[in-house]
Design an enzyme around this catalytic site. Structure first.
Site, PDB file in Angstrom:
ATOM      1  N   CYS A  52       0.848  -1.190   0.000  1.00  0.00           N
ATOM      2  CA  CYS A  52       0.000   0.000   0.000  1.00  0.00           C
ATOM      3  C   CYS A  52       0.879   1.234   0.000  1.00  0.00           C
ATOM      4  CB  CYS A  52      -0.874   0.050   1.256  1.00  0.00           C
ATOM      5  SG  CYS A  52      -2.370  -0.911   1.116  1.00  0.00           S
ATOM      6  N   GLU A  53       0.498   2.201  -0.812  1.00  0.00           N
ATOM      7  CA  GLU A  53       1.214   3.479  -0.848  1.00  0.00           C
ATOM      8  C   GLU A  53       1.005   4.217   0.471  1.00  0.00           C
ATOM      9  OE1 GLU A  53      -0.116   7.156  -3.295  1.00  0.00           O
ATOM     10  OE2 GLU A  53       1.006   5.830  -4.616  1.00  0.00           O
TER      11      GLU A  53
END
Length: 140
Positions: A52-53
């Site tokens: 996940c960013e």
């Protein structure tokens, strides 16, 4: 006490009633506001979702044959996406989780076509964790 989740049918209906990405985006933000708060003690590295960013956590619990997920993120959009995943996967058995055709659901919702590649990857990383939970716990 957290409010009950809307059904998958209601979710699909809301997305089909709000065809424009603007409206769907607002819907995702609204869903995110309903995501139950994750206790600070559960925001650990072990519960963090890689890929996940933004920062995202997913806690997997199994009660009898049913899986319960708790999630949180530092961004509103990811919280909304997590709420969608809860609507799809919450309190299901391992077999029910395995039987979910997530690609088909995402297509019906029209999600992946509007999300940035990194956000889509993050969403899929959370799905992987959910599906992995089923196979890791399902053998007991």
């Amino acid at each position: 006490m957290t409010e009950p989740l809307i059904s998958l049918e209601q979710l699909l209906q809301k997305f089909s009633d709000n065809r424009s990405w603007d409206k769907q985006y607002r819907l995702i933000i609204q869903l995110g506001k309903k995501l139950p708060v994750l206790d600070e003690s559960e925001k650990t590295e072990a519960n963090q979702v890689k890929g996940c960013e933004s920062i995202a956590w997913c806690v997997v619990e199994q009660h009898a044959a049913v899986f319960h997920f708790k999630m949180d993120s530092d961004t509103r959009v990811v919280k909304g996406l997590m709420m969608i995943l809860l609507i799809i996967f919450q309190d299901k058995t391992g077999q029910q989780i395995k039987d979910v055709d997530i690609d088909s659901l995402f297509e019906k919702l029209g999600l992946l076509s509007h999300l940035s590649p990194s956000r889509a990857n993050g969403l899929l990383a959370i799905v992987e964790r959910i599906k992995a939970a089923e196979s890791n716990h399902g053998n007991h």
